[in-house]
Structures are given as structure tokens and as C-alpha cells.
Enzyme design. Structure first.
Site, PDB file in Angstrom:
ATOM      1  N   GLU A   1       0.777  -1.175  -0.178  1.00 55.46           N
ATOM      2  CA  GLU A   1      -0.061   0.017   0.075  1.00 55.46           C
ATOM      3  C   GLU A   1       0.938   1.243  -0.067  1.00 55.46           C
ATOM      4  O   GLU A   1       2.094   1.421   0.401  1.00 55.46           O
ATOM      5  CB  GLU A   1      -0.772   0.127   1.354  1.00 55.46           C
ATOM      6  CG  GLU A   1      -1.733  -1.211   1.314  1.00 55.46           C
ATOM      7  CD  GLU A   1      -2.601  -1.120   2.529  1.00 55.46           C
ATOM      8  OE1 GLU A   1      -2.623  -0.007   3.547  1.00 55.46           O
ATOM      9  OE2 GLU A   1      -2.836  -2.315   3.157  1.00 55.46           O
TER      10      GLU A   1
ATOM     11  N   CYS B   1       3.175   8.185   1.856  1.00 53.35           N
ATOM     12  CA  CYS B   1       3.460   7.310   3.006  1.00 53.35           C
ATOM     13  C   CYS B   1       3.676   5.766   2.371  1.00 53.35           C
ATOM     14  O   CYS B   1       2.660   5.411   1.530  1.00 53.35           O
ATOM     15  CB  CYS B   1       2.455   7.202   3.876  1.00 53.35           C
ATOM     16  SG  CYS B   1       2.533   5.940   5.010  1.00 53.35           S
TER      17      CYS B   1
ATOM     18  N   CYS C   1       5.263  -7.494   8.095  1.00 52.79           N
ATOM     19  CA  CYS C   1       6.154  -7.020   8.876  1.00 52.79           C
ATOM     20  C   CYS C   1       6.278  -8.085  10.209  1.00 52.79           C
ATOM     21  O   CYS C   1       5.680  -8.928  10.344  1.00 52.79           O
ATOM     22  CB  CYS C   1       5.708  -5.988   9.611  1.00 52.79           C
ATOM     23  SG  CYS C   1       6.598  -5.008  10.708  1.00 52.79           S
TER      24      CYS C   1
ATOM     25  N   CYS D   1       3.663  -5.738  16.598  1.00 54.11           N
ATOM     26  CA  CYS D   1       2.807  -4.998  17.360  1.00 54.11           C
ATOM     27  C   CYS D   1       1.438  -5.223  17.487  1.00 54.11           C
ATOM     28  O   CYS D   1       0.769  -5.514  16.639  1.00 54.11           O
ATOM     29  CB  CYS D   1       3.057  -3.361  17.107  1.00 54.11           C
ATOM     30  SG  CYS D   1       4.566  -2.824  16.740  1.00 54.11           S
TER      31      CYS D   1
ATOM     32  N   CYS E   1      -1.332  -3.149  15.284  1.00 58.75           N
ATOM     33  CA  CYS E   1      -0.950  -2.940  14.051  1.00 58.75           C
ATOM     34  C   CYS E   1      -1.505  -3.989  12.743  1.00 58.75           C
ATOM     35  O   CYS E   1      -1.071  -5.296  12.942  1.00 58.75           O
ATOM     36  CB  CYS E   1       0.490  -2.664  13.745  1.00 58.75           C
ATOM     37  SG  CYS E   1       0.770  -2.278  12.028  1.00 58.75           S
TER      38      CYS E   1
ATOM     39  N   CYS F   1      -2.049   1.688   8.120  1.00 53.59           N
ATOM     40  CA  CYS F   1      -1.188   0.807   7.820  1.00 53.59           C
ATOM     41  C   CYS F   1      -1.773  -0.610   7.609  1.00 53.59           C
ATOM     42  O   CYS F   1      -2.254  -1.019   8.391  1.00 53.59           O
ATOM     43  CB  CYS F   1      -0.026   0.614   8.650  1.00 53.59           C
ATOM     44  SG  CYS F   1       0.691   1.979   9.410  1.00 53.59           S
TER      45      CYS F   1
HETATM   46  N1  SAH Z   1       7.638  -0.095  11.199  1.00 49.86           N
HETATM   47  C1  SAH Z   1       7.671   1.392  11.445  1.00 49.86           C
HETATM   48  C2  SAH Z   1       6.838   2.211  10.490  1.00 49.86           C
HETATM   49  C3  SAH Z   1       5.386   1.715   9.979  1.00 49.86           C
HETATM   50  S1  SAH Z   1       4.014   1.895  11.005  1.00 49.86           S
HETATM   51  C4  SAH Z   1       7.223   1.746  12.892  1.00 49.86           C
HETATM   52  O1  SAH Z   1       7.076   0.901  13.749  1.00 49.86           O
HETATM   53  O2  SAH Z   1       7.553   3.018  13.266  1.00 49.86           O
HETATM   54  C5  SAH Z   1       3.716   3.848  11.005  1.00 49.86           C
HETATM   55  C6  SAH Z   1       3.239   4.253  12.408  1.00 49.86           C
HETATM   56  O3  SAH Z   1       1.663   3.782  12.560  1.00 49.86           O
HETATM   57  C7  SAH Z   1       3.876   3.756  13.681  1.00 49.86           C
HETATM   58  O4  SAH Z   1       4.009   4.405  14.723  1.00 49.86           O
HETATM   59  C8  SAH Z   1       2.873   2.400  13.955  1.00 49.86           C
HETATM   60  O5  SAH Z   1       2.960   2.094  15.482  1.00 49.86           O
HETATM   61  C9  SAH Z   1       1.797   2.958  13.844  1.00 49.86           C
HETATM   62  N2  SAH Z   1       0.439   2.440  14.043  1.00 49.86           N
HETATM   63  C10 SAH Z   1       0.237   1.057  13.437  1.00 49.86           C
HETATM   64  N3  SAH Z   1      -0.940   0.587  13.742  1.00 49.86           N
HETATM   65  C11 SAH Z   1      -1.389   1.964  14.144  1.00 49.86           C
HETATM   66  C12 SAH Z   1      -2.993   1.984  14.631  1.00 49.86           C
HETATM   67  N4  SAH Z   1      -3.812   0.740  14.658  1.00 49.86           N
HETATM   68  N5  SAH Z   1      -3.245   3.088  15.147  1.00 49.86           N
HETATM   69  C13 SAH Z   1      -2.495   4.128  15.132  1.00 49.86           C
HETATM   70  N6  SAH Z   1      -1.010   3.815  14.660  1.00 49.86           N
HETATM   71  C14 SAH Z   1      -0.757   2.728  14.325  1.00 49.86           C
END
Ligand code: SAH
Length: 350
Positions: A91, A104, A111, A115, A118, A332
Site C-alpha cells: 500500500e 506514505c 512485517c 505490534c 497494527c 497501515c
Molecule cells: N515499522 C515502522 C513504520 C510503520 S508504522 C514503525 O513501527 O514505526 C507507522 C506508524 O503507525 C507507527 O508509529 C505505528 O506504530 C503506527 N500504527 C500502526 N498501527 C496503528 C494503529 N492501528 N493506530 C495508530 N497507529 C498505528
């Protein structure tokens, strides 16, 4: 190193052309065409026909295909789901800010980081993207939308520092004067906190903005939502942030997804103030985007406002990120995930 010609620097292309017995000036021509987003060598009209045929045979080029495109009716955000040469999908989101159009981009297919909040990590890591696959997201978003791109954030699917060499090369390509020439100061790279890679990045002294996905003030909270914290706990991470600042003089931007009842109390904000003392930082507070598969919920508006005020009172600038594209699954990994599920459902009906 990738054999794909679009992942090569101009000197590397010069090397390829030299082997094919071509004069030196052709490298700039080829490089410039590739970075304009041509879909085939046919379009490189200032190259001799036999060279075009030879290159097409030896170094085939591919343009990603749009499999889904969703445009927000509210704010003009456009989300693309691209199909790569091997059939995998990633995406890209185009956001229209007052300071310029921002893409973006994704750095990996899936990944590894796990987390809890995510969507990108739910199916694990499929593979890392090649430099040109990151470049193509910028190029073809610009071409398809007709909107000039001036800013890039590496905040899509994947962990950019888990794909370090390819991401560094992508940055070199997209920043090159004969390429898209996007300024490093207009690029942000986001990481979940891979400490050794943050140190490696610091050594390069790039002028980009490092964003660190902190999401918690301490190990107790962070361990429950980010498995990477077990490998690189908050103390090590914050120490790396301090080293990064010392090396680059670039203020760190911290991302903080606000999760109801998990990381959003005044006490949490005060703990952050204590632990970040002396480190120039900016906080992006992001109300959690709800992901279907997760029980975690966004903080209330009041909790977000209280948290922001506490940080500001403690001397840390904090902005609440405007949520763009809420009507188009723009956070994301959501669109890719939906597409995968639809495909599985469709296949089941065959
Ligand atoms: N892997 C990298 C970049 C990708 S995610 C990282 O972890 O920074 C980009 C941002 O979106 C990160 O801060 C991630 O923690 C956040 N993110 C992921 N899922 C999310 C969600 N459901 N709500 C809000 N932020 C989210």
C-alpha cells in the site's frame, strides 16, 4: 545487490552500459528516463532501437499495477494497493498537506515486528522490498494522481530499519538530482526501535527526520504492546535516541498511538517528561485506529487533550495528528489485509 536496473545508481548503470559497449553519456539518459517512470524501454526515444531491445532483454523493467485505488471524499487522501512483479501487494497513501503532497510508502511486504495494534504485521513478514519497489511507489503515485510529490514518509507497511540497505539505497535514488530530487529534509523514516540500526543510521548523518514509535513511557506498558521492546527496552532505545541527536543535531519525532486505558493517563505523560529530559523531541499523538482483529480501543478525546496538555506543560511539544482518510481504510496494512481476505473468500467460492 538487486539486479534490477531501476535499483542501480547512475554510476552502476554506466558500468552496465560500458559492458555493452555504449558511450558514457547514455547512463544519464537511461537513469533520467527510469526516474520519470517509463513503463518500457520503447519510451526512451533518444536511445538507439537496438540498445532499447538489448536492455529490455537483459534488464527488464516493470511498472506496478494498481489493484485498488480509494479516494477519500472528505480530504482528498488517495490510497493505492499496488501489485508488484511477483504478485505481492503493498500500500501507498497520498496525503495532501498545506506544505505539499506527501506519500506514505511501504518498505516490506508484511512485517516481523508483531505490534499488538497494527494490521500490517498480522500475516508476518513475506519479504523485504527492493529499492526500486519503494521508488516505484513514489513515482507511480505521482504519475497516476497527477499530483507532484514533495514529501515522503516511510510509515507504511513494514519496518524500514529491518530492510536497512535497501532503504538506504532507495533514499539515495529518490534524493538524486537526476532522479526525483526529493530533499532529505522532506523525508521521515519511522522505526519501532531497532537500536543497532538507529546507531547505524546516525553514522550516515542524513538530514531526514527520524520518527520513533514509542507508544509507551516504560517497559511495563511497552512490553504488552510491542514485542520489539523485549530485545531493545525503553532505556536502551532512549539512549540511542540521545546518541542520534548528538550525532545529527536532528530533533527526534516520537509517535504515540493513544490507546484507551493502556498508555494514556496523566501519570504516563509525566513519566515521559521525566525520561526525556534534555532530549529535544516532538510528540505526534495519534488516536489509535481501530483494527478489527484487535481488542484495543482509541483513547477518548478528553484523554488525548489532557495528555497533550501535560506534555506541553512539561516542555515537550505535542501535536494531535489529524486523521486523514478514515473513510478509506487508510491506516497501515488495512487495505492489503482486506484485499487478501476478499481473495480468500472469492477463492473459497470457486
Ligand atoms: N515499522 C515502522 C513504520 C510503520 S508504522 C514503525 O513501527 O514505526 C507507522 C506508524 O503507525 C507507527 O508509529 C505505528 O506504530 C503506527 N500504527 C500502526 N498501527 C496503528 C494503529 N492501528 N493506530 C495508530 N497507529 C498505528
Amino acid at each position: 545487490m538487486s539486479k534490477n536496473i531501476k535499483s542501480m545508481t547512475q554510476p552502476e548503470i554506466a558500468g552496465v552500459l560500458k559492458e555493452l559497449g555504449q558511450p558514457g553519456f547514455r547512463a544519464k539518459q537511461v537513469y533520467t528516463w527510469l526516474h520519470k517512470g517509463v513503463k518500457s524501454y520503447e519510451e526512451m526515444t533518444n536511445l538507439p532501437k537496438d540498445l532499447r531491445l538489448l536492455l529490455a532483454e537483459k534488464y527488464p523493467i516493470y511498472a506496478p499495477r494498481v489493484v485498488r485505488k480509494q479516494e477519500s471524499q472528505k480530504d482528498g487522501t488517495i490510497k493505492y494497493l499496488w501489485q508488484l512483479a511477483d504478485g505481492n501487494c503493498v500500500e501507498t497513501v497520498l496525503m495532501r498537506y498545506h506544505y505539499g503532497n506527501t506519500v506514505c510508502i511501504s518498505s516490506e511486504v508484511g512485517c516481523l515486528m508483531g505490534c499488538a495494534f497494527c494490521a500490517s504485521t498480522l500475516g508476518g513478514l513475506i519479504r523485504r522490498l527492493e529499492p526500486h519497489e519503494m521508488l516505484d511507489q513514489v513515482l507511480f503515485t505521482q504519475i497516476d494522481s497527477g499530483l507532484p510529490i514533495s514529501h515522503i514518509v516511510l510509515m507504511g507497511i513494514g519496518e524500514p530499519l529491518d530492510n536497512f540497505d535497501n532503504v538506504m539505497r532507495f533514499l539515495e535514488l529518490v534524493n538524486s538530482p537526476e532522479g526525483m530530487n526529493i530533499s532529505m529534509r522532506h523525508i521521515s523514516l519511522s522505526t519501532c526501535g531497532l537500536v543497532p540500526k538507529i546507531d547505524e543510521l546516525a553514522k550516515r548523518k542524513l538530514q531526514l527526520t527520524l520518527s520513533v514509535s514509542l507508544h509507551a513511557p516504560n517497559d511495563e506498558v511497552r512490553n504488552t504492546i510491542m514485542p520489539v521492546n523485549k530485545a531493545y527496552p525503553t532505556e536502551a532505545l532512549l539512549a540511542a535516541c540521545r546518541r542520534y541527536y548528538e550525532q545529527t543535531s536532528r530533533r527526534i519525532s516520537f509517535e504515540y498511538a493513544m490507546i484507551d486505558g493502556v498508555n494514556d493517563t496523566v501519570e504516563h505523560a509525566k513519566e515521559l517528561i521525566r525520561r526525556l529530559k534534555g532530549l529535544p523531541a516532538h510528540f505526534n499523538l495519534i488516536p489509535l485506529n481501530h483494527v478489527e482483529e484487535s481488542p484495543l480501543k482509541p483513547s477518548t478525546r478528553n484523554a488525548v487533550a489532557r495528555f497533550q496538555k501535560t506534555l506541553e506543560d512539561g516542555g515537550i511539544t505535542a501535536t494531535v495528528r489529524r486523521t486523514l482518510g478514515g473513510d478509506i481504510d487508510a491506516s497501515c496494512g488495512q487495505l492489503r489485509r482486506k484485499y487478501q481476505k476478499e481473495k480468500i473468500d472469492a477463492d473459497a467460492h470457486l
